[in-house]
Design a protein around this motif. Sequence first.
Motif, PDB file in Angstrom:
ATOM      1  N   TYR A  62     -15.012  -4.710 -21.723  1.00  0.00           N
ATOM      2  CA  TYR A  62     -14.354  -4.045 -22.844  1.00  0.00           C
ATOM      3  C   TYR A  62     -13.734  -2.749 -22.375  1.00  0.00           C
ATOM      4  N   PHE A  63     -14.516  -2.041 -21.578  1.00  0.00           N
ATOM      5  CA  PHE A  63     -14.059  -0.743 -21.134  1.00  0.00           C
ATOM      6  C   PHE A  63     -12.849  -0.856 -20.216  1.00  0.00           C
ATOM      7  N   THR A  64     -12.900  -1.821 -19.306  1.00  0.00           N
ATOM      8  CA  THR A  64     -11.759  -1.953 -18.394  1.00  0.00           C
ATOM      9  C   THR A  64     -10.501  -2.321 -19.176  1.00  0.00           C
ATOM     10  N   ASN A  65     -10.679  -3.189 -20.177  1.00  0.00           N
ATOM     11  CA  ASN A  65      -9.511  -3.541 -20.983  1.00  0.00           C
ATOM     12  C   ASN A  65      -8.888  -2.311 -21.623  1.00  0.00           C
ATOM     13  N   GLN A  66      -9.770  -1.438 -22.125  1.00  0.00           N
ATOM     14  CA  GLN A  66      -9.277  -0.236 -22.780  1.00  0.00           C
ATOM     15  C   GLN A  66      -8.626   0.707 -21.776  1.00  0.00           C
ATOM     16  N   SER A  67      -9.261   0.794 -20.590  1.00  0.00           N
ATOM     17  CA  SER A  67      -8.794   1.814 -19.648  1.00  0.00           C
ATOM     18  C   SER A  67      -7.515   1.398 -18.928  1.00  0.00           C
ATOM     19  N   VAL A  68      -7.228   0.102 -18.918  1.00  0.00           N
ATOM     20  CA  VAL A  68      -6.023  -0.342 -18.218  1.00  0.00           C
ATOM     21  C   VAL A  68      -4.792   0.348 -18.806  1.00  0.00           C
ATOM     22  N   GLY A  69      -4.782   0.456 -20.127  1.00  0.00           N
ATOM     23  CA  GLY A  69      -3.661   1.129 -20.789  1.00  0.00           C
ATOM     24  C   GLY A  69      -3.507   2.553 -20.315  1.00  0.00           C
ATOM     25  N   LEU A  70      -4.637   3.250 -20.279  1.00  0.00           N
ATOM     26  CA  LEU A  70      -4.637   4.646 -19.833  1.00  0.00           C
ATOM     27  C   LEU A  70      -4.153   4.748 -18.388  1.00  0.00           C
TER      28      LEU A  70
ATOM     29  N   ILE B 177       2.259   6.654 -13.866  1.00  0.00           N
ATOM     30  CA  ILE B 177       3.678   6.991 -13.895  1.00  0.00           C
ATOM     31  C   ILE B 177       3.920   8.341 -13.216  1.00  0.00           C
ATOM     32  N   SER B 178       3.094   9.324 -13.604  1.00  0.00           N
ATOM     33  CA  SER B 178       3.332  10.649 -13.043  1.00  0.00           C
ATOM     34  C   SER B 178       2.055  11.477 -13.088  1.00  0.00           C
ATOM     35  N   ASP B 179       2.024  12.486 -12.236  1.00  0.00           N
ATOM     36  CA  ASP B 179       0.864  13.376 -12.209  1.00  0.00           C
ATOM     37  C   ASP B 179       0.751  14.210 -13.472  1.00  0.00           C
ATOM     38  N   ILE B 180       1.864  14.357 -14.173  1.00  0.00           N
ATOM     39  CA  ILE B 180       1.821  15.118 -15.428  1.00  0.00           C
ATOM     40  C   ILE B 180       0.870  14.442 -16.402  1.00  0.00           C
ATOM     41  N   TYR B 181       0.964  13.114 -16.426  1.00  0.00           N
ATOM     42  CA  TYR B 181       0.084  12.376 -17.324  1.00  0.00           C
ATOM     43  C   TYR B 181      -1.358  12.452 -16.866  1.00  0.00           C
ATOM     44  N   VAL B 182      -1.518  12.451 -15.547  1.00  0.00           N
ATOM     45  CA  VAL B 182      -2.875  12.568 -15.004  1.00  0.00           C
ATOM     46  C   VAL B 182      -3.490  13.884 -15.447  1.00  0.00           C
ATOM     47  N   LYS B 183      -2.694  14.929 -15.364  1.00  0.00           N
ATOM     48  CA  LYS B 183      -3.202  16.246 -15.755  1.00  0.00           C
ATOM     49  C   LYS B 183      -3.555  16.256 -17.237  1.00  0.00           C
ATOM     50  N   GLU B 184      -2.662  15.670 -18.022  1.00  0.00           N
ATOM     51  CA  GLU B 184      -2.901  15.618 -19.470  1.00  0.00           C
ATOM     52  C   GLU B 184      -4.191  14.852 -19.764  1.00  0.00           C
ATOM     53  N   ALA B 185      -4.327  13.701 -19.093  1.00  0.00           N
ATOM     54  CA  ALA B 185      -5.525  12.877 -19.285  1.00  0.00           C
ATOM     55  C   ALA B 185      -6.762  13.662 -18.876  1.00  0.00           C
ATOM     56  N   TYR B 186      -6.639  14.374 -17.776  1.00  0.00           N
ATOM     57  CA  TYR B 186      -7.772  15.162 -17.301  1.00  0.00           C
ATOM     58  C   TYR B 186      -8.171  16.207 -18.326  1.00  0.00           C
ATOM     59  N   GLN B 187      -7.156  16.905 -18.856  1.00  0.00           N
ATOM     60  CA  GLN B 187      -7.467  17.982 -19.797  1.00  0.00           C
ATOM     61  C   GLN B 187      -8.110  17.449 -21.068  1.00  0.00           C
ATOM     62  N   ILE B 188      -7.562  16.349 -21.551  1.00  0.00           N
ATOM     63  CA  ILE B 188      -8.119  15.780 -22.790  1.00  0.00           C
ATOM     64  C   ILE B 188      -9.557  15.325 -22.561  1.00  0.00           C
ATOM     65  N   THR B 189      -9.756  14.632 -21.455  1.00  0.00           N
ATOM     66  CA  THR B 189     -11.097  14.115 -21.192  1.00  0.00           C
ATOM     67  C   THR B 189     -12.085  15.249 -20.950  1.00  0.00           C
ATOM     68  N   MET B 190     -11.623  16.268 -20.255  1.00  0.00           N
ATOM     69  CA  MET B 190     -12.500  17.414 -19.987  1.00  0.00           C
ATOM     70  C   MET B 190     -12.865  18.106 -21.298  1.00  0.00           C
TER      71      MET B 190
ATOM     72  N   PHE C 294     -13.429   9.240 -16.118  1.00  0.00           N
ATOM     73  CA  PHE C 294     -13.310  10.018 -14.882  1.00  0.00           C
ATOM     74  C   PHE C 294     -13.443   9.112 -13.667  1.00  0.00           C
ATOM     75  N   LYS C 295     -14.399   8.218 -13.763  1.00  0.00           N
ATOM     76  CA  LYS C 295     -14.663   7.334 -12.636  1.00  0.00           C
ATOM     77  C   LYS C 295     -13.420   6.514 -12.301  1.00  0.00           C
ATOM     78  N   GLU C 296     -12.791   5.980 -13.342  1.00  0.00           N
ATOM     79  CA  GLU C 296     -11.612   5.144 -13.134  1.00  0.00           C
ATOM     80  C   GLU C 296     -10.484   5.949 -12.489  1.00  0.00           C
ATOM     81  N   LEU C 297     -10.284   7.164 -13.026  1.00  0.00           N
ATOM     82  CA  LEU C 297      -9.160   7.963 -12.529  1.00  0.00           C
ATOM     83  C   LEU C 297      -9.445   8.552 -11.157  1.00  0.00           C
TER      84      LEU C 297
END
Lengths: 541, 403
Positions: free
Chosen positions: A8-16, A22-35, A53-56
């Motif tokens: 279930y989790f992998t299915n959800q995380s694939v989208g993320l 696509i870009s590090d900008i999104y990575v940063k955004e994802a990091y900030q939100i998750t943090m 975090f583990k996935e990224l």
Amino acid sequence: MLNFDALYFTNQSVGLLNICRISDIYVKEAYQITMHQLNQKHSEVRLACLLIFKELFQRSHYFRELLVADFQDFSKLVLDIDARSPLPPPPAALKQLKVTAMKMIKEWYEVYGEAYKKLKIGYLYLKKSKAVDFEDMEARSAQERRRIQEKEERLLALKQVKLKTLMEELSSEEADLIDCSTQIENGFELLFPDEFSLKEPSKCAGPSDSDTLDFRAHGITNNATFNLVIEVQTTQTIHVTEDNREIIKCVQDQYRLLTSRFLPAVFKWNIRAAKLGADERLQKKILDLKLKVELAIKKYQELNFSSCNTELDSSSESDLETVADLDNYENQVTEVISDNSDELEYSRPRTVGSPAKKKKKVDNERRLPLDIDSYESSQSNIPVPTFSRNPVESYWVQDPESGLAATVDLVTHPVELDEAFCPVKWSCRAPLPSGKLCPRNDRKKCPLHGPIVARDELGHPKDPSSVRSSKKPAIPDWQEPALLAEIKAATGVDLTIPTKGKRLKKNKFPNLTDVKALNNTSRSRLEKKVLKKSTMRKISK
Amino acid sequence: MNDVEAIFSLKTGLLDARKFRSNQATKRISALRLSNFQEVENSHSAGINTIDLEKVEGRYLLSGGADGSIHIHDVLNLSGNLQFTCKNVGKIDRQSNRHCHKYSVECVQWYPLDTGMFLSSGMDKNLKIWDANAQVPADVVLVNGKIYHHHMSPNATQHNLVAVASTANQVFLADLRSGSTTHELRSHTSSILSVKWSPMQEFQLASGSMDNRLLMWDVRAARSCLFSMDQYNGRNHADVEKTTAHNGNVHGLSFTADGLFLISVGTDCRMRLWNTETGRNEMVNYGKISMESKKGTRFDISSDTEPQMIFVPSQGNILVYELTTGIKRATLLGHYNTVTCCAYNENVQSLYSGANDRNILVWAPESAEAIREEPVNKGAALGPRSIVPRRNLTEDAWSSDEG
């Protein structure tokens, strides 16, 4: 509990992950939100963040740099290293969070430690300075480990003390016990010197050929079977004589001592020793004692000692008086019970207690104390006391000449009532939730169940029309839970009518455990009231 | 100008050798990062309060810990290998040395001209003068108050005084020749957290205190102090009692190498640049630097670069500022607890920092490419592991099926 199903989790995380690649900008955004979410005081949320975090982490270099830069904060949030900010509830998720985090950090260190120096330093820092044991998969923090150790030590010390007391008790009682059992043994030996020969089966000295008896010779057919029952007296009886009376008495006394004192004690010791985990020697010793006691008791019972009477002519010289026969009393009691049961058969009238007695009591109450106004109506011929106004002091004083001061208060006068008091002869008898019937004795209307009506044994009204249906059915019939569930499943709309006076609380996060509900225990509610500031202040005053 | 051009112009005389050197140093310092190859052997068992790198060879790193221990590390890499661990060559702690400080060591300093001697002081009120080789104290000066900081003049030729800042409200001057305190400088009204001798004027001394003031002294002068630094550059500049340098404790001081400027940090999260001649605030805005330390913070300045850089510990990080402009150039992340001190090594343009997480970290100018270089000793790498192609750990690893 969140469902951390890997699939279930992998299915959800694939989208993320697709967005993030696509870009590090999104990575940063994802990091900030998750943090940001990692700061939530909910272990399930933190655990979910950790899995993201583990996935990224294993994919993006930029993400690794970001996380490693904030590694100190991160480790504080997922490991139990800061005493000032412990991990949040619920406890099950907390434990899982710790274990997952430890596993993950260890894995990261092993794979990426060489390339990310700060990660390596962080791992070593956690291991050395914060005493995080990455091998300990129970994920116990240093304080926890110490606490457990202390507790164990305390228990051990306690155990030692208990063992010591047990030993002392044992050594002090042992002598008495052995003494006691020896006395019994000796008594037996004195009374039955040839005990062993009695026990042994006497050998039959019959002819050996008797086994092959020819039944036919005795007129019995071969196929006939017969049973021979021989009653063997197993119990031995002792005849009390002048010579052995003292011995028997002594044995009986010792037996009493053995059963009342030593047998329970031995059992207790045995249990205690087993609980405390005493060494084998001690346990064996206790078991030996136990066997000894039990053997003595068994022998005593086999020999039927208790039946022999050592008292001299006890029946004739008994001091006890004969007790009156109880039959008469029992008869009376059964009569009363049957009367009551007869009365209970009736649907309405039921009396409690004796009506005559109650009436008398009520009559007594209706004699009011005498006051000035009622002297006229009073039939008693007590002279009316006169009061004179004291000119100096402004209160009424009794005329000292009347001399009846003492009696005035005691005189009562009867009050005429229009109708005679008639006690209520019925009770409400409406069915209660407990299954009983309402025991209130009201004359016309029960404050709880309305007007008193005739009811059957189960408390249902005999005349259904007498019960007005004052209330509408609280919920319409389409509010069935099953139907509602079906509708919700089909349309996604919850049609449940909210309970009156309560706003329907919408659970925003149905998959999360409600942490507040965990704290909402009877104890905490009570604490809130008892230890309220204002209350405490009041008490301290 | 790239390196080849620079070397060419240096050879043809178009470029000054000093200029070339400072250019290279500046270049290197801008690439400062947590060293992947160098590390300092982890020997401390408590937080590190102070470190000092000797100026003679730039080889021995002295560090003092909160448990009263003093350690010496050899930071010079003579192995010929990139991978290098600085070995602990001297250790003074409770187990090994009975002369060890009883409480936390707050300040250590090498004798400026020789590695045969160093000074240490701490919360046990003792200023100890150690024989570095024998590791026994040559002399102990007991001071009236817990010592936060001490400093020995780096260029003094006419005196041998050590300035001591302590919880007593005076700056004590201990004379190494007599082994006792000779002066008391009185003007502060609270504990003194930091003292520094001017590298230019050998009798000039600056002191920062808990009373928010920063005073400049001439130890020969009869009157109390030369002047007090005024953060507002107000008219009552001369009024020693009223002026303040910070809106919080002044807990760190450092002169620039030429002695023309003085930098101070305070618990008001500010860093200020002062002119040592006039005592004026140069009004350089370094922004907010959060510092939680109640005791001293030891920062350092790179003197060989253009512009000069300040390395300031700020909680778990080290911030790099340009001295004259106040521009923040970098944030060095690596420590896991409050960074207390740092020391700059001019010879190799690297930085050493100590923190409460018991680590001494090395920050070296290593470019990202250098990290990916193979180790120098190929022989060791020729094992069976070298057949397996090593995955580059610092690259992205998006799997192809997520498309």
